[in-house]
Scaffold this motif. Structure first.
Motif, PDB file in Angstrom:
ATOM      1  N   LEU A   1      32.504  48.539   9.617  1.00  0.00           N
ATOM      2  CA  LEU A   1      31.553  47.842  10.470  1.00  0.00           C
ATOM      3  C   LEU A   1      31.109  48.756  11.600  1.00  0.00           C
ATOM      4  O   LEU A   1      31.895  49.555  12.120  1.00  0.00           O
ATOM      5  N   SER A   2      29.850  48.616  11.984  1.00  0.00           N
ATOM      6  CA  SER A   2      29.302  49.355  13.117  1.00  0.00           C
ATOM      7  C   SER A   2      28.717  48.373  14.115  1.00  0.00           C
ATOM      8  O   SER A   2      28.249  47.298  13.737  1.00  0.00           O
ATOM      9  N   CYS A   3      28.742  48.760  15.373  1.00  0.00           N
ATOM     10  CA  CYS A   3      28.149  47.946  16.437  1.00  0.00           C
ATOM     11  C   CYS A   3      27.401  48.890  17.366  1.00  0.00           C
ATOM     12  O   CYS A   3      28.015  49.712  18.053  1.00  0.00           O
ATOM     13  N   ALA A   4      26.081  48.769  17.374  1.00  0.00           N
ATOM     14  CA  ALA A   4      25.245  49.595  18.227  1.00  0.00           C
ATOM     15  C   ALA A   4      24.950  48.860  19.524  1.00  0.00           C
ATOM     16  O   ALA A   4      24.560  47.685  19.496  1.00  0.00           O
ATOM     17  N   ALA A   5      25.133  49.552  20.637  1.00  0.00           N
ATOM     18  CA  ALA A   5      24.956  48.944  21.944  1.00  0.00           C
ATOM     19  C   ALA A   5      23.793  49.570  22.683  1.00  0.00           C
ATOM     20  O   ALA A   5      23.534  50.768  22.567  1.00  0.00           O
TER      21      ALA A   5
ATOM     22  N   GLY B   1      35.536  45.470  21.848  1.00  0.00           N
ATOM     23  CA  GLY B   1      36.451  44.774  20.950  1.00  0.00           C
ATOM     24  C   GLY B   1      35.756  44.245  19.714  1.00  0.00           C
ATOM     25  O   GLY B   1      34.528  44.118  19.669  1.00  0.00           O
ATOM     26  N   TRP B   2      36.571  43.979  18.709  1.00  0.00           N
ATOM     27  CA  TRP B   2      36.121  43.272  17.509  1.00  0.00           C
ATOM     28  C   TRP B   2      36.914  41.981  17.383  1.00  0.00           C
ATOM     29  O   TRP B   2      38.156  41.995  17.521  1.00  0.00           O
ATOM     30  N   PHE B   3      36.218  40.910  17.135  1.00  0.00           N
ATOM     31  CA  PHE B   3      36.819  39.604  16.905  1.00  0.00           C
ATOM     32  C   PHE B   3      36.343  39.091  15.554  1.00  0.00           C
ATOM     33  O   PHE B   3      35.367  39.601  14.995  1.00  0.00           O
ATOM     34  N   ARG B   4      37.002  38.072  15.044  1.00  0.00           N
ATOM     35  CA  ARG B   4      36.563  37.458  13.801  1.00  0.00           C
ATOM     36  C   ARG B   4      36.780  35.961  13.855  1.00  0.00           C
ATOM     37  O   ARG B   4      37.659  35.469  14.571  1.00  0.00           O
ATOM     38  N   GLN B   5      35.961  35.263  13.084  1.00  0.00           N
ATOM     39  CA  GLN B   5      36.058  33.806  13.044  1.00  0.00           C
ATOM     40  C   GLN B   5      35.844  33.329  11.620  1.00  0.00           C
ATOM     41  O   GLN B   5      34.766  33.535  11.043  1.00  0.00           O
ATOM     42  N   ALA B   6      36.866  32.725  11.068  1.00  0.00           N
ATOM     43  CA  ALA B   6      36.788  32.140   9.736  1.00  0.00           C
ATOM     44  C   ALA B   6      36.330  30.685   9.846  1.00  0.00           C
ATOM     45  O   ALA B   6      36.497  30.064  10.909  1.00  0.00           O
ATOM     46  N   PRO B   7      35.767  30.130   8.780  1.00  0.00           N
ATOM     47  CA  PRO B   7      35.291  28.738   8.835  1.00  0.00           C
ATOM     48  C   PRO B   7      36.403  27.783   9.257  1.00  0.00           C
ATOM     49  O   PRO B   7      37.517  27.831   8.717  1.00  0.00           O
ATOM     50  N   GLY B   8      36.090  26.942  10.226  1.00  0.00           N
ATOM     51  CA  GLY B   8      37.048  25.940  10.685  1.00  0.00           C
ATOM     52  C   GLY B   8      38.148  26.461  11.576  1.00  0.00           C
ATOM     53  O   GLY B   8      39.059  25.704  11.940  1.00  0.00           O
ATOM     54  N   LYS B   9      38.082  27.741  11.919  1.00  0.00           N
ATOM     55  CA  LYS B   9      39.123  28.329  12.763  1.00  0.00           C
ATOM     56  C   LYS B   9      38.518  28.863  14.057  1.00  0.00           C
ATOM     57  O   LYS B   9      37.311  29.086  14.156  1.00  0.00           O
ATOM     58  N   GLU B  10      39.382  29.082  15.032  1.00  0.00           N
ATOM     59  CA  GLU B  10      38.930  29.649  16.294  1.00  0.00           C
ATOM     60  C   GLU B  10      38.672  31.150  16.144  1.00  0.00           C
ATOM     61  O   GLU B  10      39.226  31.803  15.273  1.00  0.00           O
TER      62      GLU B  10
ATOM     63  N   VAL C   1      33.386  35.899   9.825  1.00  0.00           N
ATOM     64  CA  VAL C   1      32.295  36.552  10.540  1.00  0.00           C
ATOM     65  C   VAL C   1      32.936  37.431  11.610  1.00  0.00           C
ATOM     66  O   VAL C   1      33.773  36.971  12.376  1.00  0.00           O
ATOM     67  N   TYR C   2      32.536  38.696  11.628  1.00  0.00           N
ATOM     68  CA  TYR C   2      33.092  39.655  12.571  1.00  0.00           C
ATOM     69  C   TYR C   2      32.096  39.902  13.700  1.00  0.00           C
ATOM     70  O   TYR C   2      30.914  40.159  13.456  1.00  0.00           O
ATOM     71  N   TYR C   3      32.615  39.819  14.923  1.00  0.00           N
ATOM     72  CA  TYR C   3      31.792  39.974  16.112  1.00  0.00           C
ATOM     73  C   TYR C   3      32.247  41.178  16.930  1.00  0.00           C
ATOM     74  O   TYR C   3      33.442  41.381  17.149  1.00  0.00           O
ATOM     75  N   CYS C   4      31.272  41.901  17.405  1.00  0.00           N
ATOM     76  CA  CYS C   4      31.503  42.980  18.355  1.00  0.00           C
ATOM     77  C   CYS C   4      31.341  42.397  19.754  1.00  0.00           C
ATOM     78  O   CYS C   4      30.490  41.521  19.978  1.00  0.00           O
ATOM     79  N   ALA C   5      32.140  42.872  20.707  1.00  0.00           N
ATOM     80  CA  ALA C   5      32.060  42.359  22.065  1.00  0.00           C
ATOM     81  C   ALA C   5      32.349  43.468  23.068  1.00  0.00           C
ATOM     82  O   ALA C   5      33.139  44.373  22.803  1.00  0.00           O
ATOM     83  N   GLN C   6      31.731  43.349  24.228  1.00  0.00           N
ATOM     84  CA  GLN C   6      31.976  44.293  25.317  1.00  0.00           C
ATOM     85  C   GLN C   6      32.772  43.593  26.415  1.00  0.00           C
ATOM     86  O   GLN C   6      32.463  42.456  26.797  1.00  0.00           O
ATOM     87  N   ALA C   7      33.785  44.278  26.911  1.00  0.00           N
ATOM     88  CA  ALA C   7      34.613  43.714  27.962  1.00  0.00           C
ATOM     89  C   ALA C   7      33.791  43.436  29.215  1.00  0.00           C
ATOM     90  O   ALA C   7      32.822  44.131  29.520  1.00  0.00           O
ATOM     91  N   SER C   8      34.191  42.399  29.933  1.00  0.00           N
ATOM     92  CA  SER C   8      33.494  42.038  31.166  1.00  0.00           C
ATOM     93  C   SER C   8      33.782  43.038  32.282  1.00  0.00           C
ATOM     94  O   SER C   8      32.982  43.176  33.203  1.00  0.00           O
TER      95      SER C   8
END
Length: 125
Positions: free
Chosen positions: A20-24, A35-44, A93-100
């Motif tokens: 996976l790549s995340c362009a900022a 960071g990378w996070f993920r969310q499966a159906p019905g889960k947090e 679903v995999y999400y890219c995120a930037q720290a606050s």
């Protein structure tokens, strides 16, 4: 405000690999942990991996440790997630995120203020 765009998701068989790549764009990329996070159906949404601004420090969830590798190229404003030995339970679903903040302060989603739109990863058995 930073804009994050993920790519590289898809369908893969168990045991396979994806990167996976995340362009900022926007805020100074190298100043912030990512960071990378993920969310499966019905889960947090759950933490998968994170990397410091310099790339010197990395952090992993136990469920992906030894299989996933997070890295970044600050010259390209891009963060990567190399995923090997994929399992059906990695489907999400995999999400890219930037720290606050300018440093990694924990794996809770609340520590990350900017998010991409997500990319689907499906691992078939």
């Amino acid at each position: 405000q930073v804009q994050l765009v993920e790519s590289g998701g898809g369908l893969v068989q168990a045991g396979g690999s994806l990167r996976l790549s995340c362009a900022a764009s926007g805020r100074t990329f190298s100043s912030y942990a990512m960071g990378w996070f993920r969310q499966a159906p019905g889960k947090e949404r759950e933490f998968a991996a994170a990397i410091s601004g310099s790339g010197d420090s990395t952090y992993y969830a136990d469920s992906v440790k030894g299989r996933f590798t997070i890295s970044r190229d600050n010259a390209k404003n891009t963060v990567y997630l190399q995923m090997n030995s994929l399992k059906p339970e990695d489907t999400a679903v995999y999400y890219c995120a930037q720290a606050s903040r300018t440093y990694y302060s924990g794996r809770s989603p609340s520590h990350f203020g900017s998010w991409g739109q997500g990319t689907q990863v499906t691992v078939s058995s």
